[in-house]
Design an enzyme around this catalytic site. Structure first.
Site, PDB file in Angstrom:
ATOM      1  N   THR A  15      20.267  -3.097  87.168  1.00 53.07           N
ATOM      2  CA  THR A  15      20.588  -1.904  87.530  1.00 53.07           C
ATOM      3  C   THR A  15      22.066  -1.966  88.355  1.00 53.07           C
ATOM      4  O   THR A  15      22.738  -2.911  88.358  1.00 53.07           O
ATOM      5  CB  THR A  15      19.723  -1.403  88.722  1.00 53.07           C
ATOM      6  OG1 THR A  15      19.514  -2.207  89.797  1.00 53.07           O
ATOM      7  CG2 THR A  15      18.346  -0.977  87.911  1.00 53.07           C
ATOM      8  N   TYR A  16      22.625  -0.660  88.967  1.00 51.19           N
ATOM      9  CA  TYR A  16      23.978  -0.784  89.378  1.00 51.19           C
ATOM     10  C   TYR A  16      23.951  -1.792  90.394  1.00 51.19           C
ATOM     11  O   TYR A  16      23.218  -1.521  91.385  1.00 51.19           O
ATOM     12  CB  TYR A  16      24.473   0.630  89.765  1.00 51.19           C
ATOM     13  CG  TYR A  16      25.930   1.042  90.050  1.00 51.19           C
ATOM     14  CD1 TYR A  16      26.540   0.566  89.005  1.00 51.19           C
ATOM     15  CD2 TYR A  16      26.263   1.477  91.365  1.00 51.19           C
ATOM     16  CE1 TYR A  16      28.091   0.887  89.568  1.00 51.19           C
ATOM     17  CE2 TYR A  16      27.654   1.660  91.467  1.00 51.19           C
ATOM     18  CZ  TYR A  16      28.631   1.285  90.608  1.00 51.19           C
ATOM     19  OH  TYR A  16      29.804   1.358  90.869  1.00 51.19           O
ATOM     20  N   HIS A  17      25.058  -2.237  90.463  1.00 53.01           N
ATOM     21  CA  HIS A  17      25.274  -3.524  91.299  1.00 53.01           C
ATOM     22  C   HIS A  17      26.262  -3.194  92.768  1.00 53.01           C
ATOM     23  O   HIS A  17      26.253  -4.337  93.538  1.00 53.01           O
ATOM     24  CB  HIS A  17      25.869  -4.898  90.586  1.00 53.01           C
ATOM     25  CG  HIS A  17      26.999  -4.653  90.106  1.00 53.01           C
ATOM     26  ND1 HIS A  17      27.090  -3.725  88.867  1.00 53.01           N
ATOM     27  CD2 HIS A  17      28.326  -4.791  90.076  1.00 53.01           C
ATOM     28  CE1 HIS A  17      28.485  -3.576  88.478  1.00 53.01           C
ATOM     29  NE2 HIS A  17      29.310  -4.323  89.326  1.00 53.01           N
TER      30      HIS A  17
END
Length: 382
Positions: free
Chosen positions: A94-96
């Site tokens: 997922t978005y980091h």
């Protein structure tokens, strides 16, 4: 660090490395202390054995990922973010760039499948960690987007099913493995660990030791081991003194230098920066020559230039570019984003500070400025 420079005795007891700070004392006295340790060892007092329930850590946010990647993989902050960007673009995580530890139902289902296939479904303890509040935590925690284990990801890379756009290498797998294990651990049961503590004394000095000696219930540590056991130190239960196997004397401080992980933690604690800027802040200090990083432990060592610049800022410009001023400016931006302040009002307040700086005629007059007062953030918050 500089104020507390002195002699430090480093010792090894059955694989446990300890550190005893002696301070700025005479060399002869240091040699006497070392001689006593070699001849008689440390006196062992206050030995206790007890159990602790250790809950699993939450899944990664940007700052905790940067910290662990530095501590466990010796990755720089920029390297970690670059590799995470690739994993995100390929759809593996997922978005980091996130401050949220929230786990969605999809994430929980992924953990369930992984643990079920591994024969550990009895350890499955679903957690959402925190819930999104309107306007906050829009993103999830950093987690795998599919139930692929690191080994399965390697097999996919070998078969050419991934890495078509970019090459998937060992470092990508290492970071994915870290993210994967941390996330799966966050959805598992707690661990029960037996600890032992003792006080080691020599002359007028003492050092407290607390170490895990045995895992009673594995829980999440089966996939994410965060403790290193020292079962050999159980010997302290039955002795009045113990000799270390090795001793070295160095110059050091009772205040350790910051690691990259410490710097990132401090940025977050002081409300400075965003998940997208933590790595950039560290890199900028390195690029400008203010700090250098040790190769092995990634300890941030301030340079002469960095110390001089820091001293000048603290003495003359703390109210303009110090931690409080930076945090208050970011709060101002938050107020605009939340809709509690019009952008024109925010710009006018920033302009008033800039005008005051430009009209200052000396360092003394600059030092008298206070951006927090000029921005009037306290009033705005109310």
């Amino acid at each position: 660090y500089r104020e507390k420079l002195g002699y430090v005795v480093k010792f090894d007891i059955n694989g446990y490395t300890g550190r005893l700070y002696l301070g700025n004392i005479g060399r002869e006295y240091v040699e006497r202390i070392v001689s006593i340790i070699n001849e008689k060892g440390f006196e062992v007092e206050n030995v206790k054995v007890y159990e602790k329930i250790i809950p699993p850590p939450p899944p990664y946010t940007t700052d905790t990922l940067l910290s662990d990647a530095s501590n466990f993989l010796t990755f720089s902050a920029s390297k970690t973010m670059s590799i995470a960007q690739t994993l995100f673009e390929l759809g593996f995580i997922t978005y980091h760039r996130t401050d949220s530890t929230r786990v969605s139902p999809i994430g929980i289902a992924i953990a369930r499948e992984v643990l079920s296939r591994a024969g550990m479904i009895q350890q499955f303890t679903p957690r959402t960690w925190d819930r999104a509040i309107e306007g906050e935590n829009a993103h999830e925690a950093i987690r795998p987007t599919n139930p692929y284990t690191p080994d399965e990801l390697i097999e996919m890379a070998v078969r050419g099913e991934v890495g078509i756009i970019v090459n998937i290498g060992k470092e990508h797998i290492k970071l994915y493995d870290l993210i994967f294990r941390r996330f799966i651990a966050s959805q598992m049961s707690h661990a029960k660990i037996r600890f032992m503590s003792a006080t080691l004394k020599i002359d007028r000095y003492s050092v407290d030791v607390e170490v895990p000696v045995e895992i009673i219930e594995e829980g999440f540590t089966k996939v994410y081991r965060i403790v290193y056991l020292f079962p050999q130190l159980k010997e302290l239960l039955n002795v009045g003194s113990i000799k270390p196997s090795s001793i070295t004397v160095t110059k050091g401080s009772d205040r350790g230098l910051y690691r990259v992980s410490d710097l990132i933690r401090l940025l977050k604690e002081h409300g400075i920066g965003r998940p997208s800027t933590y790595a950039k802040a560290i890199d900028n200090n390195i690029r400008h020559g203010y700090i250098i990083l040790s190769k092995r432990k990634k300890v941030a060592i301030p340079t002469k230039l960095g110390i001089e610049v820091s001293d000048i800022i603290r003495e003359h410009f703390e109210n303009i570019v110090g931690a409080n001023a930076t945090r208050d400016l970011e709060k101002l931006i938050d107020y605009v984003e939340e809709g509690s302040m019009e952008i024109y009002e925010a710009l006018n307040r920033i302009k008033s500070v800039v005008d005051a700086i430009q009209s200052a005629t000396s360092i003394q007059s600059l030092a008298g400025l206070n951006t927090s007062t000029d921005l009037a953030l306290i009033t705005s918050a109310q």
